[in-house]
Design an enzyme around this catalytic site. Structure first.
Site, PDB file in Angstrom:
ATOM      1  N   ARG A 128      58.418 -16.622   8.358  1.00 21.87           N
ATOM      2  CA  ARG A 128      59.015 -15.676   9.296  1.00 21.87           C
ATOM      3  C   ARG A 128      59.381 -14.398   8.549  1.00 21.87           C
ATOM      4  O   ARG A 128      59.608 -14.420   7.346  1.00 21.87           O
ATOM      5  CB  ARG A 128      60.264 -16.273   9.947  1.00 21.87           C
ATOM      6  CG  ARG A 128      59.963 -17.362  10.962  1.00 21.87           C
ATOM      7  CD  ARG A 128      61.238 -17.954  11.552  1.00 21.87           C
ATOM      8  NE  ARG A 128      60.976 -18.768  12.724  1.00 21.87           N
ATOM      9  CZ  ARG A 128      60.556 -20.024  12.701  1.00 21.87           C
ATOM     10  NH1 ARG A 128      60.339 -20.594  11.539  1.00 21.87           N
ATOM     11  NH2 ARG A 128      60.336 -20.692  13.815  1.00 21.87           N
ATOM     12  N   HIS A 178      39.010 -28.279  10.545  1.00 25.90           N
ATOM     13  CA  HIS A 178      38.190 -29.430  10.921  1.00 25.90           C
ATOM     14  C   HIS A 178      38.547 -29.880  12.338  1.00 25.90           C
ATOM     15  O   HIS A 178      39.717 -29.911  12.720  1.00 25.90           O
ATOM     16  CB  HIS A 178      38.425 -30.598   9.958  1.00 25.90           C
ATOM     17  CG  HIS A 178      37.891 -30.358   8.590  1.00 25.90           C
ATOM     18  ND1 HIS A 178      36.566 -30.545   8.264  1.00 25.90           N
ATOM     19  CD2 HIS A 178      38.493 -29.926   7.451  1.00 25.90           C
ATOM     20  CE1 HIS A 178      36.377 -30.254   6.992  1.00 25.90           C
ATOM     21  NE2 HIS A 178      37.531 -29.876   6.481  1.00 25.90           N
ATOM     22  N   LYS A 205      62.285  -9.319   5.893  1.00 24.72           N
ATOM     23  CA  LYS A 205      62.555  -7.909   5.625  1.00 24.72           C
ATOM     24  C   LYS A 205      61.413  -7.056   6.152  1.00 24.72           C
ATOM     25  O   LYS A 205      60.255  -7.506   6.191  1.00 24.72           O
ATOM     26  CB  LYS A 205      62.708  -7.643   4.122  1.00 24.72           C
ATOM     27  CG  LYS A 205      64.069  -7.912   3.532  1.00 24.72           C
ATOM     28  CD  LYS A 205      64.129  -7.425   2.087  1.00 24.72           C
ATOM     29  CE  LYS A 205      65.501  -7.664   1.477  1.00 24.72           C
ATOM     30  NZ  LYS A 205      65.551  -7.169   0.066  1.00 24.72           N
ATOM     31  N   THR A 255      51.273 -19.018   9.292  1.00 27.38           N
ATOM     32  CA  THR A 255      50.478 -19.457  10.437  1.00 27.38           C
ATOM     33  C   THR A 255      50.295 -18.358  11.477  1.00 27.38           C
ATOM     34  O   THR A 255      49.521 -18.525  12.406  1.00 27.38           O
ATOM     35  CB  THR A 255      51.138 -20.671  11.112  1.00 27.38           C
ATOM     36  OG1 THR A 255      52.451 -20.309  11.563  1.00 27.38           O
ATOM     37  CG2 THR A 255      51.235 -21.845  10.145  1.00 27.38           C
ATOM     38  N   LYS A 256      51.029 -17.248  11.318  1.00 30.92           N
ATOM     39  CA  LYS A 256      50.914 -16.120  12.239  1.00 30.92           C
ATOM     40  C   LYS A 256      50.746 -14.835  11.437  1.00 30.92           C
ATOM     41  O   LYS A 256      51.210 -14.736  10.287  1.00 30.92           O
ATOM     42  CB  LYS A 256      52.158 -16.021  13.134  1.00 30.92           C
ATOM     43  CG  LYS A 256      52.317 -17.203  14.078  1.00 30.92           C
ATOM     44  CD  LYS A 256      53.541 -17.028  14.980  1.00 30.92           C
ATOM     45  CE  LYS A 256      53.683 -18.196  15.944  1.00 30.92           C
ATOM     46  NZ  LYS A 256      54.872 -18.050  16.816  1.00 30.92           N
TER      47      LYS A 256
END
Length: 213
Positions: free
Chosen positions: A187, A120, A190, A172-173
């Protein structure tokens, strides 16, 4: 025809009213029974459980591959972009899938996972957020991946092939193939090493703080 309707605001408003009730994102019954089956695809052996909320409309694609399942209490919404699910994939209980999303084959999605390909707008402080334009960015989930319970996948993220998202992660990545991610923000913890044939832990790199003079 679709582009013509989108450019004409009055006509677009009329069509949306005919397709779904005011202030709701679900299709009207006649659309669900008569129009969607002509537009959307469902493979052999695919199953959408009875208590699933299918907010899918004919102006964007929806497909569910063969032998795939969408479990009860999930919500699927293609109002802002297509939702495409491959073969032999299981969408777990109480998932929320908001397009644009493409999910591969043999994917496991556990319980209470949220994937949203839209955001949004919020930048104009004089306009309520709900009235600001939305943006979209496609989410892609690679073949053979496993998305753990209570995870969140944000717009524009690609999850690679045979990747694992640990339970409770906020991704988010994008995630490379053959990787395991965890945390908020997620993150890599492994990765599979093709040379050794093992899944190896990733040691985080810390930059030491400079001494205060």
């Amino acid at each position: 025809m679709i582009e013509f309707i989108k450019k004409n605001q009055a006509l677009k408003k009329l069509v949306l009213y005919l397709l779904m009730p005011k202030n709701q994102s679900r299709p009207r019954l006649w659309v669900k029974l008569m129009v969607n089956p002509l537009k959307h695809k469902k493979g052999k052996g695919a199953r959408i459980c009875w208590n699933t909320r299918m907010d899918v409309l004919p102006f964007n694609d929806f497909s569910l591959g063969k032998n795939s399942t969408i479990e009860d209490f999930s919500v699927v919404n293609n109002g802002m972009g297509a939702v495409l699910i491959g073969d032999n994939t299981r969408v777990g209980i109480s998932n929320v899938l908001i397009g644009p999303i493409q999910i591969g084959n043999h994917v496991i999605i556990a319980q209470n996972v949220v994937m949203s390909g839209l955001n949004h707008g919020y930048e104009d402080i004089k306009t309520p957020i709900r009235m600001q334009p939305c943006t979209t960015a496609k989410i892609s989930i690679g073949n053979d991946s496993w998305i753990g319970a209570n995870s969140v996948i944000t717009a524009g993220v690609t999850i690679g092939k045979h990747a694992v998202v640990a339970a409770g992660s906020v991704v988010t990545k994008s995630v490379p193939d053959y990787s395991i991610v965890a945390g908020n923000p997620a993150r890599i913890i492994k990765q599979y090493n093709e040379v050794t044939g093992n899944w190896e832990k990733i040691v985080p790199h810390y930059t030491p703080l400079k001494e205060v003079v």
